[in-house]
Design a protein around this motif. Structure first.
Motif, PDB file in Angstrom:
ATOM      1  N   LEU A  23       0.806  -0.922  -0.125  1.00  0.00           N
ATOM      2  CA  LEU A  23       0.059  -0.175   0.423  1.00  0.00           C
ATOM      3  C   LEU A  23       0.697   1.338  -0.262  1.00  0.00           C
ATOM      4  CD1 LEU A  23      -2.665  -1.368   2.209  1.00  0.00           C
ATOM      5  CD2 LEU A  23      -2.766  -1.121   0.115  1.00  0.00           C
ATOM      6  N   SER A  24       1.579   0.921   0.322  1.00  0.00           N
ATOM      7  CA  SER A  24       2.749   2.528   0.560  1.00  0.00           C
ATOM      8  C   SER A  24       3.091   3.217  -1.013  1.00  0.00           C
ATOM      9  CB  SER A  24       4.436   2.089   1.342  1.00  0.00           C
ATOM     10  OG  SER A  24       5.196   0.982   0.485  1.00  0.00           O
ATOM     11  N   VAL A  25       2.722   2.457  -1.702  1.00  0.00           N
ATOM     12  CA  VAL A  25       3.314   3.069  -3.172  1.00  0.00           C
ATOM     13  C   VAL A  25       2.042   3.697  -3.962  1.00  0.00           C
ATOM     14  CG1 VAL A  25       5.418   1.372  -3.239  1.00  0.00           C
ATOM     15  CG2 VAL A  25       3.312   1.035  -4.267  1.00  0.00           C
ATOM     16  N   HIS A  26       0.470   3.530  -2.842  1.00  0.00           N
ATOM     17  CA  HIS A  26      -0.384   4.142  -3.857  1.00  0.00           C
ATOM     18  C   HIS A  26      -1.387   4.884  -2.574  1.00  0.00           C
ATOM     19  CE1 HIS A  26      -0.950   1.055  -7.380  1.00  0.00           C
ATOM     20  NE2 HIS A  26       0.197  -0.082  -5.664  1.00  0.00           N
ATOM     21  N   ALA A  27      -1.370   6.085  -3.326  1.00  0.00           N
ATOM     22  CA  ALA A  27      -2.163   7.428  -2.719  1.00  0.00           C
ATOM     23  C   ALA A  27      -3.836   6.412  -2.197  1.00  0.00           C
ATOM     24  CB  ALA A  27      -2.785   8.335  -3.041  1.00  0.00           C
ATOM     25  N   GLN A  28      -4.830   7.021  -1.478  1.00  0.00           N
ATOM     26  CA  GLN A  28      -6.095   7.034  -1.375  1.00  0.00           C
ATOM     27  C   GLN A  28      -6.784   7.297  -2.073  1.00  0.00           C
ATOM     28  OE1 GLN A  28      -4.482   8.521   0.407  1.00  0.00           O
ATOM     29  NE2 GLN A  28      -4.231   7.971   2.527  1.00  0.00           N
ATOM     30  N   ILE A  29      -7.603   6.683  -2.427  1.00  0.00           N
ATOM     31  CA  ILE A  29      -8.318   7.178  -3.331  1.00  0.00           C
ATOM     32  C   ILE A  29      -9.970   7.293  -3.031  1.00  0.00           C
ATOM     33  CG2 ILE A  29      -9.650   5.538  -5.903  1.00  0.00           C
ATOM     34  CD1 ILE A  29      -7.420   3.986  -5.973  1.00  0.00           C
ATOM     35  N   LEU A  30     -10.530   8.525  -3.714  1.00  0.00           N
ATOM     36  CA  LEU A  30     -12.277   8.607  -3.099  1.00  0.00           C
ATOM     37  C   LEU A  30     -12.270   8.189  -4.822  1.00  0.00           C
ATOM     38  CD1 LEU A  30     -10.996  11.861  -1.095  1.00  0.00           C
ATOM     39  CD2 LEU A  30     -10.110  10.180  -0.651  1.00  0.00           C
ATOM     40  N   ASN A  31     -13.412   8.019  -4.047  1.00  0.00           N
ATOM     41  CA  ASN A  31     -15.196   7.642  -5.213  1.00  0.00           C
ATOM     42  C   ASN A  31     -15.866   8.849  -5.046  1.00  0.00           C
ATOM     43  OD1 ASN A  31     -13.566   5.189  -5.376  1.00  0.00           O
ATOM     44  ND2 ASN A  31     -14.832   4.318  -4.337  1.00  0.00           N
ATOM     45  N   LYS A  32     -16.844   9.104  -6.138  1.00  0.00           N
ATOM     46  CA  LYS A  32     -17.452  10.275  -6.276  1.00  0.00           C
ATOM     47  C   LYS A  32     -18.623   9.553  -5.555  1.00  0.00           C
ATOM     48  CE  LYS A  32     -20.184   8.807 -10.202  1.00  0.00           C
ATOM     49  NZ  LYS A  32     -20.657   9.377 -11.545  1.00  0.00           N
ATOM     50  N   PRO A  33     -18.915  10.929  -4.589  1.00  0.00           N
ATOM     51  CA  PRO A  33     -19.887  10.763  -3.966  1.00  0.00           C
ATOM     52  C   PRO A  33     -21.507  10.343  -4.909  1.00  0.00           C
ATOM     53  CG  PRO A  33     -19.979  12.640  -3.792  1.00  0.00           C
ATOM     54  CD  PRO A  33     -18.941  12.423  -4.743  1.00  0.00           C
ATOM     55  N   VAL A  34     -22.616   9.619  -3.956  1.00  0.00           N
ATOM     56  CA  VAL A  34     -23.985   9.273  -5.373  1.00  0.00           C
ATOM     57  C   VAL A  34     -24.763   9.212  -4.255  1.00  0.00           C
ATOM     58  CG1 VAL A  34     -22.469   7.835  -6.435  1.00  0.00           C
ATOM     59  CG2 VAL A  34     -23.849   6.801  -4.475  1.00  0.00           C
ATOM     60  N   PRO A  35     -26.105  10.250  -4.675  1.00  0.00           N
ATOM     61  CA  PRO A  35     -27.581   9.536  -3.989  1.00  0.00           C
ATOM     62  C   PRO A  35     -27.566   8.451  -3.190  1.00  0.00           C
ATOM     63  CG  PRO A  35     -27.866  10.988  -5.731  1.00  0.00           C
ATOM     64  CD  PRO A  35     -26.795  10.017  -6.158  1.00  0.00           C
ATOM     65  N   ALA A  36     -28.678   8.762  -1.850  1.00  0.00           N
ATOM     66  CA  ALA A  36     -27.804   7.548  -0.935  1.00  0.00           C
ATOM     67  C   ALA A  36     -30.686   7.739  -0.275  1.00  0.00           C
ATOM     68  CB  ALA A  36     -27.100   7.433   0.141  1.00  0.00           C
ATOM     69  N   ASP A  37     -30.179   5.831  -0.089  1.00  0.00           N
ATOM     70  CA  ASP A  37     -32.408   6.668   0.835  1.00  0.00           C
ATOM     71  C   ASP A  37     -31.372   7.144   1.798  1.00  0.00           C
ATOM     72  OD1 ASP A  37     -30.164   4.879   1.827  1.00  0.00           O
ATOM     73  OD2 ASP A  37     -32.244   3.030   1.457  1.00  0.00           O
ATOM     74  N   ASN A  38     -33.028   7.747   2.241  1.00  0.00           N
ATOM     75  CA  ASN A  38     -33.155   7.919   4.272  1.00  0.00           C
ATOM     76  C   ASN A  38     -33.577   7.015   5.102  1.00  0.00           C
ATOM     77  OD1 ASN A  38     -33.570   9.577   5.987  1.00  0.00           O
ATOM     78  ND2 ASN A  38     -34.330  11.876   4.676  1.00  0.00           N
ATOM     79  N   PRO A  39     -33.119   6.824   5.912  1.00  0.00           N
ATOM     80  CA  PRO A  39     -32.887   5.502   6.624  1.00  0.00           C
ATOM     81  C   PRO A  39     -34.484   5.812   7.410  1.00  0.00           C
ATOM     82  CG  PRO A  39     -30.913   6.977   7.121  1.00  0.00           C
ATOM     83  CD  PRO A  39     -31.737   7.672   5.758  1.00  0.00           C
ATOM     84  N   ASN A  40     -34.752   7.424   7.790  1.00  0.00           N
ATOM     85  CA  ASN A  40     -35.503   7.885   9.159  1.00  0.00           C
ATOM     86  C   ASN A  40     -36.940   8.168   7.874  1.00  0.00           C
ATOM     87  OD1 ASN A  40     -33.640   8.492  10.647  1.00  0.00           O
ATOM     88  ND2 ASN A  40     -33.297  10.739   9.288  1.00  0.00           N
ATOM     89  N   LEU A  41     -36.846   7.670   6.590  1.00  0.00           N
ATOM     90  CA  LEU A  41     -37.923   7.415   5.719  1.00  0.00           C
ATOM     91  C   LEU A  41     -37.888   6.265   5.485  1.00  0.00           C
ATOM     92  CD1 LEU A  41     -37.960  10.323   4.030  1.00  0.00           C
ATOM     93  CD2 LEU A  41     -39.205  10.697   6.195  1.00  0.00           C
ATOM     94  N   ALA A  42     -39.978   4.872   5.904  1.00  0.00           N
ATOM     95  CA  ALA A  42     -40.363   3.866   5.379  1.00  0.00           C
ATOM     96  C   ALA A  42     -40.461   3.822   3.960  1.00  0.00           C
ATOM     97  CB  ALA A  42     -40.969   3.809   6.309  1.00  0.00           C
ATOM     98  N   GLY A  43     -39.164   3.151   3.190  1.00  0.00           N
ATOM     99  CA  GLY A  43     -39.829   2.922   1.793  1.00  0.00           C
ATOM    100  C   GLY A  43     -39.061   3.192   1.277  1.00  0.00           C
ATOM    101  N   ASN A  44     -38.084   4.092   1.684  1.00  0.00           N
ATOM    102  CA  ASN A  44     -37.360   5.177   1.166  1.00  0.00           C
ATOM    103  C   ASN A  44     -36.591   4.694  -0.270  1.00  0.00           C
ATOM    104  OD1 ASN A  44     -37.278   8.883   0.346  1.00  0.00           O
ATOM    105  ND2 ASN A  44     -35.034   8.169   1.016  1.00  0.00           N
TER     106      ASN A  44
END
Length: 752
Positions: A23-44
């Motif tokens: 791992l010392s020869v690789h940098a962190q990889i940050l992936n693009k953010p994507v929409p997610a469901d709302n855990p506070n809303l049932a069936g969302n």
């Protein structure tokens, strides 16, 4: 079922080892953010657009990243672009600092209230190390801060026409605008004509085509949930009927007479509204096609217009008819202010007028003056004067018009007023100019009349200092530019048999001299040389005071011995104004005054040179281990390891710093060791830069991410046993930190 974040973290870490190896020869990889469901809303489900409001503003995005690990001080920040998708000035939506070991988690955010647009993007930024993810896809994002039906009217007046209909005639146009929304110009609008979307997006629209017009706020994909669709206004067109007011466009009415204004269309059941100077004076009245102007009513003069509307015709306005007073004229008296008459003087009053054939009659104290029938009058006695002017030409004979009254008085005395010219500050200015500003004539009852313009050139003047005449100062203005001129000034004036003296003005000028104090040192330290402040002047016959931080500390010592830090000044009181010295700031000695541009514990490569530069002190001395002076400059070039001494001088204070020079190891951090017991490469040995330093922490993890070793001031003693190595080749992950900041990280392969 969705796995927990901790489970995902272990799986992602393991996958990273498989895919990337060391791992010392690789940098962190940050992936693009994507929409997610709302855990506070049932069936969302995951959102496709953000339609936030005061009633709901809770959204989530999912974010994943790959190792190596971020620093413990790292924060992940969710950022929002501008409405065009650019991040030149991003908006922070959320920030977390407790997810540095979690490779898959959700950001929760609320949309800022000023966000409206269809091309917003998001990204995630880490702070340590500083990296940025790719931007997300583009999304519609709107904060719906207004969600009520709009109301539109002509020019946004707030008056919705009867039946929702506006008729325009003769190729005219009308402007429609909402009148019930605050900050209307900050929104984007969708305007419609008979169901067809129009290209205009502004808050108002000017139309001339017939149709059904309405509007809504443009909230993009969120428009349907905003409920802002307005009322409908129908625009119809027609032909002008040619409305006009009969007769001339300019009418003169004699005082007491009347004049009838009549529209050229009448008797057809139409409604008429009459206006004067834009304000309604009659109507709306059915068949009210005429209006009577009455010259007996004050203010009858003005511009008159009639407006017509009714079935089968366009609503329109007539031409303008200007009605004026036939007998009106103006008079102007040349002396409307009071006049002061000296015993040896006479004055002339005159009047001008716009009357075409004027006659005049002058009055004194309310009674006509015999034979005073000209446009001017010579006066030589006190009293109240005015003139009546009569217009003798034209179709009317108006009543005489009286001028303003001028009061002619004889003074009991005169009063002179002087003031400073420009900016003057006592004991700060080095010159002062004073001048006569006002001459008042004072009557028997104490009343004052300003006669400056009339009499200032007739007075004789004499300036006085402390009551004594100043030779040659006989004008209305005087300038003082020397401290010898400090004192109280007055202006004496005379005219005929009258003498007058002005108010007094004090002049206190600052000295043109400068006063400088010096100190043998400005840094106060225990055991150091005594600090003394001195002016170099003989203060024997002077009134003076030493001040510290604005407070008097000594009034007797010509040289001041300093015992405490502060800001010092010397003030000599002379010629009514103090002479103030410069400020000298004395500070307590502080080791932080000495600044080195490199660490005092410096690691160099043998055979090379490293320079340390010091700043903040007055002088420097560098000594080697044998106490030999090797330099007196502010820097030194080090080539040999060992201990050195720097002595920095701050006035009479000194500070010593021990400089330690160590050769850098010429080997890198090993990533392979053997544990076969042959005494060669059995231990993981770090360079001196990282070993045996109590501020450096070495931590080792196994391939499952479990910590197996942690030591501050690492003694090059891992592994301490070979019993835990149950495979031929095992991979471990290390991290080296100082004060929570990552220095190095990578893998160690243990070969059995």
């Amino acid at each position: 079922m969705k796995k927990s974040n901790s489970t995902n973290s272990i799986l992602v870490l393991a996958l990273a080892f498989v895919l990337f190896g060391t791992l010392s020869v690789h940098a962190q990889i940050l992936n693009k953010p994507v929409p997610a469901d709302n855990p506070n809303l049932a069936g969302n489900s995951a959102w496709t657009a953000v339609c936030a409001s005061a009633g709901f503003n809770e959204y989530f995005v999912n974010f994943t990243w790959l190792p190596p690990m971020v620093d413990s001080s790292n924060e992940f920040i969710l950022e929002l672009s501008d409405s065009d998708g650019y991040f030149s000035s991003p908006t922070e939506l959320a920030r977390v600092s407790d997810k540095n070991g979690t490779f898959d988690f959700e950001f929760e955010f609320a949309l800022p209230t000023n966000i409206r647009g269809d091309n917003f993007k998001m990204r995630v930024r880490s702070t340590s190390p500083a990296k940025t993810s790719p931007p997300s896809d583009a999304f519609s994002m709107y904060f719906i801060d207004y969600n009520s039906p709009l109301l539109i009217s002509e020019n946004g007046s707030g008056t919705i026409p009867s039946g929702g209909q506006i008729q325009i005639c003769g190729g005219g146009s009308v402007t429609l605008k909402p009148h019930n929304i605050p900050n209307a110009d900050s929104y984007i609008y969708n305007w419609y004509r008979s169901g067809t979307l129009l290209p205009q997006k502004s808050e108002s629209i000017t139309v001339s085509d017939p149709g059904m017009y309405y509007v809504e706020l443009d909230y993009g994909n969120c428009s349907g949930s905003a409920n802002t669709l307005s009322n409908t206004i129908e625009i119809t067109t027609g032909t002008s009927s040619g409305l006009a007011i009969n007769g001339a466009s300019s009418i003169e009415v004699c005082p007491g007479a009347t004049h009838l204004l009549e529209a050229n269309i009448s008797g057809m059941g139409y409604t008429y509204t009459w206006y004067k100077n834009g304000n309604i004076v009659s109507g709306p009245t059915v068949d009210g096609s005429s209006y009577t102007v009455n010259a007996n009513i004050s203010g009858f003069e003005g511009s008159y217009v009639v407006e017509i509307e009714g079935s089968g015709i366009c609503k329109e306005s007539s031409n303008t008819v200007v009605v004026s007073n036939s007998g009106s004229f103006d008079i102007t008296l040349d002396h409307e202010e009071n006049i002061v008459l000296l015993p040896s003087q006479n004055k002339t009053l005159s009047v001008s007028t716009t009357a075409t054939n004027a006659t005049y009659q002058w009055y004194k104290n309310g009674s006509p003056i015999t034979d005073a029938t000209n446009s001017s009058l010579d006066i030589d006695t006190v009293g109240e004067y005015y003139v009546e002017v009569t217009e003798n030409g034209g179709p009317c004979t108006p009543a005489p018009l009286a001028s303003a009254t001028t009061t002619v008085v004889s003074p009991e005395s005169f009063e002179l007023v002087i003031d400073y010219v420009g900016t003057y500050t006592s004991c700060a200015s080095t010159d002062a100019t004073m001048s006569l500003t006002t001459i008042n004539a004072v009557g028997e009852n104490g009343s004052k009349t300003d006669v400056t313009a009339d009499l200032q050139s007739s007075f004789s003047y004499q300036w006085k200092q402390e009551g004594t005449n100043i030779a040659g100062e006989n004008s209305k203005t005087i300038t003082i530019s020397d401290q010898e001129g400090n004192g109280n000034y007055t202006l004496f004036g005379s005219i005929d048999a009258f003498d007058a003296i002005s108010n007094g003005l004090e002049v206190r000028l600052a000295s043109n001299e400068s006063l400088a104090i010096t100190a043998n040192s400005t840094v106060l330290c225990e055991g150091g040389e005594t600090i003394v402040l001195n002016s170099g002047l003989d203060l024997t016959d002077q009134a003076f005071e030493w001040q510290k931080d604005g407070t008097v500390v000594d009034t007797a010592s010509e040289a001041l011995t300093v015992t405490a830090a502060g800001v010092y000044q010397l003030i000599i009181n002379t010629n009514d104004c103090p002479l103030i010295s410069n400020e000298v700031t004395i500070t307590n000695f502080d080791e932080s005054l000495l600044v080195l541009d490199k660490s005092k514990d410096l690691i160099i490569i043998e055979g090379e040179t490293e320079t340390i530069t010091a700043s903040g002190a007055d002088s420097y001395e560098w000594y080697d281990a044998g106490n030999n002076l090797i330099s007196s400059s502010n820097s030194y070039d080090f080539t040999e390891e060992g201990e050195y001494l720097l002595i920095a001088s701050f006035g009479t204070c000194t500070l010593s710093k021990v400089i330690t020079i160590t050769y850098r190891d010429m080997f890198a951090i090993p990533n392979v060791i053997t544990t076969n017991g042959d005494g060669i490469n059995d231990l993981w040995v770090l360079p001196n830069t990282y070993s045996r330093d109590p501020n450096v922490l070495v931590t080792i993890f196994n391939e499952r991410g479990e910590q197996v070793f942690s030591q501050a001031g690492y003694e090059n003693n891992w592994p301490q046993s070979t019993t835990s190595f149950n495979k031929q080749s095992m991979i471990f992950y290390y991290k080296i930190t100082r004060g929570g900041k990552s220095l190095k990280q990578g893998t160690i392969t243990v070969i059995k």
